[in-house]
Design a protein around this motif. Structure first.
Motif, PDB file in Angstrom:
ATOM      1  N   LEU A 103      41.784  49.888  44.657  1.00 13.70           N
ATOM      2  CA  LEU A 103      41.910  51.206  45.729  1.00 13.70           C
ATOM      3  C   LEU A 103      43.822  51.604  44.728  1.00 13.70           C
ATOM      4  O   LEU A 103      44.483  51.175  44.986  1.00 13.70           O
ATOM      5  CB  LEU A 103      41.617  51.252  47.334  1.00 13.70           C
ATOM      6  N   PRO A 104      43.413  52.796  44.780  1.00 16.95           N
ATOM      7  CA  PRO A 104      45.010  53.364  44.207  1.00 16.95           C
ATOM      8  C   PRO A 104      46.125  53.880  45.588  1.00 16.95           C
ATOM      9  O   PRO A 104      45.548  52.958  46.855  1.00 16.95           O
ATOM     10  CB  PRO A 104      45.138  54.771  43.925  1.00 16.95           C
ATOM     11  N   SER A 105      47.150  52.910  45.395  1.00 18.46           N
ATOM     12  CA  SER A 105      48.430  53.138  46.955  1.00 18.46           C
ATOM     13  C   SER A 105      48.498  54.436  48.214  1.00 18.46           C
ATOM     14  O   SER A 105      48.093  53.793  48.350  1.00 18.46           O
ATOM     15  CB  SER A 105      49.733  52.986  46.042  1.00 18.46           C
ATOM     16  N   HIS A 106      48.049  55.209  46.884  1.00 18.68           N
ATOM     17  CA  HIS A 106      47.623  56.369  48.008  1.00 18.68           C
ATOM     18  C   HIS A 106      47.089  56.849  48.578  1.00 18.68           C
ATOM     19  O   HIS A 106      47.054  56.779  50.100  1.00 18.68           O
ATOM     20  CB  HIS A 106      47.918  57.677  47.581  1.00 18.68           C
ATOM     21  N   GLU A 107      46.270  56.044  48.524  1.00 18.20           N
ATOM     22  CA  GLU A 107      44.277  55.966  49.580  1.00 18.20           C
ATOM     23  C   GLU A 107      44.524  54.306  50.131  1.00 18.20           C
ATOM     24  O   GLU A 107      44.428  55.045  51.632  1.00 18.20           O
ATOM     25  CB  GLU A 107      43.216  55.402  49.069  1.00 18.20           C
ATOM     26  N   ILE A 108      45.424  53.694  49.713  1.00 15.43           N
ATOM     27  CA  ILE A 108      45.955  52.793  51.416  1.00 15.43           C
ATOM     28  C   ILE A 108      47.180  52.757  52.134  1.00 15.43           C
ATOM     29  O   ILE A 108      45.978  52.289  53.041  1.00 15.43           O
ATOM     30  CB  ILE A 108      46.565  51.519  49.817  1.00 15.43           C
ATOM     31  N   THR A 109      47.463  53.426  51.953  1.00 13.12           N
ATOM     32  CA  THR A 109      48.535  53.695  52.448  1.00 13.12           C
ATOM     33  C   THR A 109      47.850  55.135  53.588  1.00 13.12           C
ATOM     34  O   THR A 109      48.505  55.466  54.725  1.00 13.12           O
ATOM     35  CB  THR A 109      50.237  54.681  52.334  1.00 13.12           C
ATOM     36  N   THR A 110      47.354  55.951  53.497  1.00  5.53           N
ATOM     37  CA  THR A 110      46.509  56.729  53.955  1.00  5.53           C
ATOM     38  C   THR A 110      45.289  55.741  55.639  1.00  5.53           C
ATOM     39  O   THR A 110      45.562  56.469  55.878  1.00  5.53           O
ATOM     40  CB  THR A 110      45.362  57.534  53.189  1.00  5.53           C
ATOM     41  N   LEU A 111      45.109  54.847  54.544  1.00  6.09           N
ATOM     42  CA  LEU A 111      43.703  54.121  54.862  1.00  6.09           C
ATOM     43  C   LEU A 111      44.362  53.754  56.272  1.00  6.09           C
ATOM     44  O   LEU A 111      44.542  53.435  57.210  1.00  6.09           O
ATOM     45  CB  LEU A 111      43.262  53.668  54.158  1.00  6.09           C
ATOM     46  N   TRP A 112      45.753  53.016  56.024  1.00  3.45           N
ATOM     47  CA  TRP A 112      46.695  52.772  57.290  1.00  3.45           C
ATOM     48  C   TRP A 112      47.157  53.663  58.319  1.00  3.45           C
ATOM     49  O   TRP A 112      47.187  53.277  59.238  1.00  3.45           O
ATOM     50  CB  TRP A 112      47.844  51.784  56.448  1.00  3.45           C
ATOM     51  N   GLN A 113      48.105  54.765  57.591  1.00  6.11           N
ATOM     52  CA  GLN A 113      48.170  55.625  58.576  1.00  6.11           C
ATOM     53  C   GLN A 113      46.749  55.742  59.309  1.00  6.11           C
ATOM     54  O   GLN A 113      47.188  56.521  60.695  1.00  6.11           O
ATOM     55  CB  GLN A 113      48.596  56.791  57.869  1.00  6.11           C
ATOM     56  N   ASN A 114      45.837  55.909  58.867  1.00  2.00           N
ATOM     57  CA  ASN A 114      44.476  56.209  59.745  1.00  2.00           C
ATOM     58  C   ASN A 114      43.772  54.906  60.760  1.00  2.00           C
ATOM     59  O   ASN A 114      42.926  55.349  61.112  1.00  2.00           O
ATOM     60  CB  ASN A 114      43.564  56.978  59.368  1.00  2.00           C
ATOM     61  N   GLY A 115      44.296  53.842  60.917  1.00  2.00           N
ATOM     62  CA  GLY A 115      44.484  52.501  61.533  1.00  2.00           C
ATOM     63  C   GLY A 115      43.480  51.874  60.624  1.00  2.00           C
ATOM     64  O   GLY A 115      42.694  50.966  61.953  1.00  2.00           O
ATOM     65  N   ASP A 116      43.461  51.657  59.766  1.00  7.07           N
ATOM     66  CA  ASP A 116      42.080  51.187  58.731  1.00  7.07           C
ATOM     67  C   ASP A 116      42.877  49.205  59.503  1.00  7.07           C
ATOM     68  O   ASP A 116      44.231  49.750  58.351  1.00  7.07           O
ATOM     69  CB  ASP A 116      42.082  51.941  58.056  1.00  7.07           C
ATOM     70  N   ALA A 117      41.934  49.089  59.238  1.00  8.24           N
ATOM     71  CA  ALA A 117      42.532  47.199  59.324  1.00  8.24           C
ATOM     72  C   ALA A 117      42.580  46.154  58.467  1.00  8.24           C
ATOM     73  O   ALA A 117      43.611  45.557  58.250  1.00  8.24           O
ATOM     74  CB  ALA A 117      41.043  46.448  60.483  1.00  8.24           C
ATOM     75  N   GLU A 118      42.277  46.850  57.428  1.00  6.36           N
ATOM     76  CA  GLU A 118      41.976  46.083  56.108  1.00  6.36           C
ATOM     77  C   GLU A 118      43.799  46.589  55.366  1.00  6.36           C
ATOM     78  O   GLU A 118      44.560  46.002  55.338  1.00  6.36           O
ATOM     79  CB  GLU A 118      40.963  46.088  55.345  1.00  6.36           C
ATOM     80  N   ALA A 119      43.774  47.627  55.721  1.00 13.59           N
ATOM     81  CA  ALA A 119      45.325  48.359  54.510  1.00 13.59           C
ATOM     82  C   ALA A 119      45.959  48.249  55.286  1.00 13.59           C
ATOM     83  O   ALA A 119      47.225  47.848  55.458  1.00 13.59           O
ATOM     84  CB  ALA A 119      45.040  50.141  54.843  1.00 13.59           C
ATOM     85  N   ALA A 120      45.615  47.715  57.027  1.00 11.63           N
ATOM     86  CA  ALA A 120      47.038  47.425  57.629  1.00 11.63           C
ATOM     87  C   ALA A 120      47.559  45.897  57.296  1.00 11.63           C
ATOM     88  O   ALA A 120      49.017  45.424  57.444  1.00 11.63           O
ATOM     89  CB  ALA A 120      46.788  47.468  59.341  1.00 11.63           C
ATOM     90  N   ARG A 121      46.917  45.697  57.063  1.00  7.25           N
ATOM     91  CA  ARG A 121      47.135  43.914  56.816  1.00  7.25           C
ATOM     92  C   ARG A 121      47.305  43.950  55.138  1.00  7.25           C
ATOM     93  O   ARG A 121      48.707  43.263  55.596  1.00  7.25           O
ATOM     94  CB  ARG A 121      45.299  43.229  56.610  1.00  7.25           C
ATOM     95  N   THR A 122      47.245  44.672  54.788  1.00  7.06           N
ATOM     96  CA  THR A 122      47.897  44.592  53.181  1.00  7.06           C
ATOM     97  C   THR A 122      49.307  44.931  53.654  1.00  7.06           C
ATOM     98  O   THR A 122      50.793  44.694  52.730  1.00  7.06           O
ATOM     99  CB  THR A 122      46.788  45.806  52.036  1.00  7.06           C
ATOM    100  N   ILE A 123      50.143  46.490  54.222  1.00  4.97           N
ATOM    101  CA  ILE A 123      51.153  46.373  54.564  1.00  4.97           C
ATOM    102  C   ILE A 123      51.461  46.289  55.614  1.00  4.97           C
ATOM    103  O   ILE A 123      53.121  45.686  54.900  1.00  4.97           O
ATOM    104  CB  ILE A 123      51.160  48.132  55.176  1.00  4.97           C
ATOM    105  N   ASP A 124      51.408  45.248  55.901  1.00  3.01           N
ATOM    106  CA  ASP A 124      51.720  43.888  56.981  1.00  3.01           C
ATOM    107  C   ASP A 124      52.125  42.522  55.908  1.00  3.01           C
ATOM    108  O   ASP A 124      53.520  42.294  56.090  1.00  3.01           O
ATOM    109  CB  ASP A 124      50.574  43.606  58.017  1.00  3.01           C
ATOM    110  N   VAL A 125      51.655  42.614  55.228  1.00  2.00           N
ATOM    111  CA  VAL A 125      51.774  41.214  54.043  1.00  2.00           C
ATOM    112  C   VAL A 125      52.828  41.814  53.117  1.00  2.00           C
ATOM    113  O   VAL A 125      54.221  41.188  52.429  1.00  2.00           O
ATOM    114  CB  VAL A 125      50.902  40.646  53.393  1.00  2.00           C
ATOM    115  N   LEU A 126      52.751  42.577  53.027  1.00  2.00           N
ATOM    116  CA  LEU A 126      53.790  43.994  51.595  1.00  2.00           C
ATOM    117  C   LEU A 126      55.114  43.790  51.998  1.00  2.00           C
ATOM    118  O   LEU A 126      55.999  43.324  51.366  1.00  2.00           O
ATOM    119  CB  LEU A 126      53.138  45.262  51.469  1.00  2.00           C
ATOM    120  N   VAL A 127      54.848  43.956  53.835  1.00  2.00           N
ATOM    121  CA  VAL A 127      56.228  44.642  53.895  1.00  2.00           C
ATOM    122  C   VAL A 127      57.388  42.830  54.064  1.00  2.00           C
ATOM    123  O   VAL A 127      58.169  42.818  54.384  1.00  2.00           O
ATOM    124  CB  VAL A 127      56.064  45.262  55.615  1.00  2.00           C
TER     125      VAL A 127
END
Ligand SMILES: [Zn+2]
Length: 202
Positions: A103-127
């Motif tokens: 997925l493109p990064s802007h989709e990942i960050t949008t999913l994360w901000q919408n509560g998507d669990a997989e995107a949240a895991r990606t952001i958790d690991v990245l941070v």
């Protein structure tokens, strides 16, 4: 040295205004940075002061709970650089590694901000992955403000997460944000390079 263009205005200091030691960090396509002390870029001999994006610094485990992180080859010729997991391409690489989804990064960050669990895991690991080397860089340089430029700096909740993680990992404690979005929203790297060129300071 006399300025080449004498009428060139002093560049606006942006979010570094009022701070002696400023670590400007880029979270764009990749990861980079520069160090400014007393209003002057530390760039002697074409050096790389503040460049925290390259060098084999990425942890082998990251996130809560921890997951194994592969060592990725970097365009600089080394392996395991922050650049390989920290910018937009790095976020996409992490998401693909963790979830098998491209997925493109802007989709990942949008999913994360919408509560998507997989995107949240990606952001958790990245941070987790980028906050330790950034905190170490803050410790070493003594920076008291870290303005972020690049495309990911527009995702202000992400910058807030990084700020929280970095402040938890540095020795000096701040009761205000340390890692903040930069003021210059359009191509700050290119503008900085142009200013340096005009000043004959490259
Ligand atoms: Zn590298």
């Amino acid at each position: 040295m006399m300025p080449i263009v004498s009428h060139w205005p002093k560049p606006a200091p942006g979010r570094g205004r009022g701070y002696r030691i400023v670590l400007g960090a880029i979270l764009g396509t990749g990861v980079g940075g520069g160090l400014v002390v007393d209003g002057r870029l530390i760039n002697a001999e074409g050096g790389f002061a503040g460049e925290w994006g390259h060098g084999p610094a990425v942890a082998s485990m990251a996130g809560t709970p921890p997951v194994a992180i592969p060592i990725f080859d970097c365009g600089c010729g080394q392996r395991g650089c922050v650049d390989t997991i920290g910018g937009a391409r790095g976020m996409e690489r992490l998401h693909l590694t963790l979830h098998g989804k491209s997925l493109p990064s802007h989709e990942i960050t949008t999913l994360w901000q919408n509560g998507d669990a997989e995107a949240a895991r990606t952001i958790d690991v990245l941070v987790d992955l980028i906050s330790s080397p950034l905190a170490l860089t803050v410790n070493i340089t003594g920076a008291t403000i870290v303005p972020i430029g690049g495309g990911l700096s527009n995702v202000t909740p992400l910058i807030a997460e990084i700020d929280k993680a970095v402040r938890a990992r540095i020795l000096r404690k701040f009761d205000r944000p340390l890692v903040v979005p930069g003021e210059c929203r359009i191509e700050p790297g290119l503008i900085g390079a142009a200013v340096l060129g005009l000043a004959g300071d490259v």
